[in-house]
Design a protein around this motif. Structure first.
Motif, mmCIF file in Angstrom:
data_model
loop_
_atom_site.group_PDB
_atom_site.id
_atom_site.type_symbol
_atom_site.label_atom_id
_atom_site.label_comp_id
_atom_site.label_asym_id
_atom_site.label_seq_id
_atom_site.Cartn_x
_atom_site.Cartn_y
_atom_site.Cartn_z
ATOM 1 N N LYS A 109 0.837 -1.202 0.000
ATOM 2 C CA LYS A 109 0.000 0.000 0.000
ATOM 3 C C LYS A 109 0.876 1.259 0.000
ATOM 4 O O LYS A 109 0.675 2.188 -0.776
ATOM 5 C CB LYS A 109 -0.873 -0.049 1.277
ATOM 6 C CG LYS A 109 -1.811 1.084 1.476
ATOM 7 C CD LYS A 109 -2.616 0.887 2.772
ATOM 8 C CE LYS A 109 -1.816 1.278 4.004
ATOM 9 N NZ LYS A 109 -2.556 1.309 5.266
ATOM 10 N N THR A 110 1.895 1.253 0.864
ATOM 11 C CA THR A 110 2.725 2.451 1.017
ATOM 12 C C THR A 110 3.574 2.712 -0.227
ATOM 13 O O THR A 110 3.620 3.831 -0.737
ATOM 14 C CB THR A 110 3.650 2.294 2.246
ATOM 15 O OG1 THR A 110 2.837 1.920 3.350
ATOM 16 C CG2 THR A 110 4.367 3.575 2.568
ATOM 17 N N ARG A 111 4.233 1.662 -0.717
ATOM 18 C CA ARG A 111 5.187 1.876 -1.822
ATOM 19 C C ARG A 111 4.492 2.021 -3.171
ATOM 20 O O ARG A 111 4.967 2.738 -4.038
ATOM 21 C CB ARG A 111 6.214 0.737 -1.853
ATOM 22 C CG ARG A 111 7.099 0.750 -0.618
ATOM 23 C CD ARG A 111 8.062 -0.409 -0.590
ATOM 24 N NE ARG A 111 9.234 -0.190 -1.424
ATOM 25 C CZ ARG A 111 10.214 -1.077 -1.560
ATOM 26 N NH1 ARG A 111 10.151 -2.235 -0.930
ATOM 27 N NH2 ARG A 111 11.261 -0.814 -2.329
ATOM 28 N N HIS A 112 3.379 1.281 -3.345
ATOM 29 C CA HIS A 112 2.707 1.340 -4.647
ATOM 30 C C HIS A 112 1.759 2.523 -4.770
ATOM 31 O O HIS A 112 1.601 3.082 -5.839
ATOM 32 C CB HIS A 112 1.902 0.057 -4.886
ATOM 33 C CG HIS A 112 2.744 -1.099 -5.326
ATOM 34 N ND1 HIS A 112 3.029 -1.352 -6.640
ATOM 35 C CD2 HIS A 112 3.377 -2.044 -4.603
ATOM 36 C CE1 HIS A 112 3.794 -2.429 -6.715
ATOM 37 N NE2 HIS A 112 4.026 -2.860 -5.489
ATOM 38 N N LEU A 113 1.079 2.840 -3.637
ATOM 39 C CA LEU A 113 -0.004 3.817 -3.752
ATOM 40 C C LEU A 113 0.262 5.125 -3.022
ATOM 41 O O LEU A 113 0.258 6.201 -3.614
ATOM 42 C CB LEU A 113 -1.309 3.213 -3.168
ATOM 43 C CG LEU A 113 -1.950 2.100 -3.978
ATOM 44 C CD1 LEU A 113 -3.140 1.535 -3.225
ATOM 45 C CD2 LEU A 113 -2.421 2.656 -5.329
ATOM 46 N N MET A 114 0.460 5.013 -1.701
ATOM 47 C CA MET A 114 0.420 6.235 -0.890
ATOM 48 C C MET A 114 1.555 7.203 -1.204
ATOM 49 O O MET A 114 1.333 8.395 -1.386
ATOM 50 C CB MET A 114 0.415 5.869 0.597
ATOM 51 C CG MET A 114 -0.920 5.263 0.981
ATOM 52 S SD MET A 114 -0.910 4.569 2.608
ATOM 53 C CE MET A 114 -0.441 5.940 3.598
ATOM 54 N N ILE A 115 2.771 6.680 -1.272
ATOM 55 C CA ILE A 115 3.910 7.583 -1.500
ATOM 56 C C ILE A 115 3.892 8.143 -2.925
ATOM 57 O O ILE A 115 4.056 9.364 -3.108
ATOM 58 C CB ILE A 115 5.243 6.879 -1.149
ATOM 59 C CG1 ILE A 115 5.267 6.539 0.345
ATOM 60 C CG2 ILE A 115 6.447 7.710 -1.540
ATOM 61 C CD1 ILE A 115 5.265 7.738 1.286
ATOM 62 N N PRO A 116 3.653 7.294 -3.959
ATOM 63 C CA PRO A 116 3.563 7.890 -5.296
ATOM 64 C C PRO A 116 2.460 8.957 -5.375
ATOM 65 O O PRO A 116 2.657 10.018 -5.987
ATOM 66 C CB PRO A 116 3.237 6.695 -6.206
ATOM 67 C CG PRO A 116 3.799 5.508 -5.465
ATOM 68 C CD PRO A 116 3.622 5.822 -4.014
#
Ligand code: FAD
Length: 445
Positions: A427-434
């Motif tokens: 969730k963090t690397r694929h969605l939230m940070i981008p």
């Protein structure tokens, strides 16, 4: 192009396991190294792991006259503690998440507030040269944020020196007119977490603690009413064992502990030292910076005049130093167009692992587990280590020395596996940070 930072295999970056020499924090001169345990010893308490948590626990046990042996797989500060971004944040982001703690919540918050200066206090009390500076912190936003106003009111009521600030004050503090709203915390600041961790260990040794490096613990077995903690070359027999191994990755003793958290690799970087004149442009007040609400590009100016920042890398791309440094530079250029023609070079790039107890950022608080009778684990410090590691080490030492675990400010819990531990990372690397990067680039929030 000249490359001054060290590089390693992509898999090592992905595992947060590049050698500590990659980190921007170790000084040029070598610090004391701690030799391995080579005999059978006895102690009141064995501490496993010498990061911020284990180092503080060791120091505070030694201060209380307890007999303590600390076993570190590598050298002090070689885990997440020597790889972090150096922010000393002396407030908590969200108190609502503590509701489930019941009565303990108010005790925990009161303790956190009372000891919020612990980094600076320990450096002063023990003569630790941790490059700790109480320069304050700014949470800066492009537009008014009701949540920040509420936060300021709440922490002001707790006695904090914090104010809502708008464009003119932000310009004076940060040297840019791009931010129009924010909080100026005249508390907190930055620290060199590697030096600080080493400093706590050195202070503990001066007080009689026995600390062994290059001593990975391989087993922990009951022996009568005590525990025998084994390394390849020695062992320690003790009444109490405290595991301070962060995510507990790779350990086969009490393997259930490694399933209690959400692991996430983070990368950090430092520029080459910058001229003071340039720093007067990009951060005249030298405050620790965070961007609200995305939390992207938190950065500090350290004692070597470098900008130090951290982010979360793209999936499978933790080794890609140029990409993340490029993001950071473009962020700087947006805030300070005058830096576009200035040469700012990457001086160090590294990664480390965080271990969070919750997949919801604001609900992520450290844990104290009762693993077995006489065996505790103080771990899963997430991104709160610089202040909470020392604080909780101190609190637990107090509880152990008085033989009353209820005196520790953390509730004592049984280790429970978290559900879908890898989902948080996805969730963090694929969605939230981008998504946060796009929001920042377009100045949408
Ligand atoms: C890139 C990055 C940026 C961050 N930025 C910040 C920040 O700005 N501010 C902040 O407050 N926090 C920050 N954090 C979080 C903070 O660094 C951690 O919360 C903190 O370091 C955790 O401390 P610890 O002592 O629990 O773990 P660690 O420092 O990881 O220590 C655990 C130790 O246990 C040892 N160990 C493991 N297994 C064994 C074994 N079998 N035997 C003996 N020893 C063992 C390891 O070698 C290690 O030294 C950041 C983290 C990262 C990775």
């Amino acid at each position: 192009m000249r490359r001054s930072y060290l590089t390693a295999a992509p898999a090592d970056y992905e595992a947060g396991a590049v050698s500590i020499e990659h980190s921007g924090w170790p000084p040029q001169e070598r610090l004391a190294t701690y030799g391995p345990l080579c005999d059978d010893a006895q102690a009141d308490v064995v501490v496993i792991g010498a990061g911020l948590a284990g180092a503080s626990l060791t120091l505070h046990l030694a201060e209380r006259g307890m007999s303590v042996v600390t076993l570190e797989a590598r050298q002090p500060g070689n885990g997440a503690s020597g790889r972090n971004a150096g922010h000393v944040q002396t407030f908590l982001d969200d108190l609502d998440a503590l509701r489930s703690w019941g009565d303990r919540a108010s005790r925990f918050v009161a303790f956190f507030i009372e000891h919020r200066d612990i980094v600076f206090d320990l450096c002063k009390r023990h003569g630790i040269d941790g490059d700790a500076a109480k320069t304050g912190m700014v949470e800066a936003a492009y537009r008014p944020q009701a949540a920040l106003a509420r936060k300021a009111a709440q922490w002001k009521a707790f006695g904090y020196d914090v104010d809502v600030v708008t464009t003119p004050a932000l310009r004076d503090l940060l040297g840019t007119e791009k931010y129009h709203y924010g909080l100026h915390w005249r508390e907190g600041g930055h620290v060199n977490p590697f030096l600080f961790t080493h400093g706590m260990v050195a202070a503990a040794v001066r007080l009689g603690a026995r600390v062994y490096g290059d001593s990975p613990v391989i087993a922990c077995q009951p022996e009568g009413r005590r525990w025998r903690v084994r390394t390849e070359t020695g062992s320690v027999l003790a009444q109490r064992v405290v595991i301070c191994t962060n995510g507990h990755v790779g350990n086969t003793f009490f393997p259930e502990l490694s399933r209690t958290n959400f692991p996430l690799v983070a990368c950090a970087m430092a520029t080459e030292p910058l001229p003071a004149a340039l720093l007067d442009v990009v951060n005249p007040a030298r405050v620790a910076m965070t961007h609200y609400p995305t939390g992207l590009y938190p950065w500090v100016v350290d004692g070597r005049n470098r900008l130090v920042t951290a982010t979360i890398p793209h999936p499978g791309r933790a080794h890609d130093a140029k990409t993340y440094f490029g993001y950071f530079l473009r962020h700087l250029h947006r805030l300070y167009p005058q830096t576009r023609d200035v040469k700012i070079e990457l001086g160090a790039y590294w990664t480390g692992m965080t271990a969070s107890s919750s997949s919801v950022y604001h609900a992520d608080f450290p844990k104290l587990y009762e693993v077995d009778d006489g065996v505790l684990a103080l771990m899963n410090l997430g991104t709160w280590g610089n202040v909470m590691g020392p604080q909780l080490g101190m609190s637990l030492a107090h509880a152990l020395a008085s033989d009353c675990l209820d005196k520790c400010v953390l509730p004592l819990e049984t280790p429970q596996p978290v559900s879908f531990p890898r989902l948080f990372e996805l969730k963090t690397r694929h969605l939230m940070i981008p998504a946060a990067r796009i929001i920042d680039r377009l100045q949408l929030a």
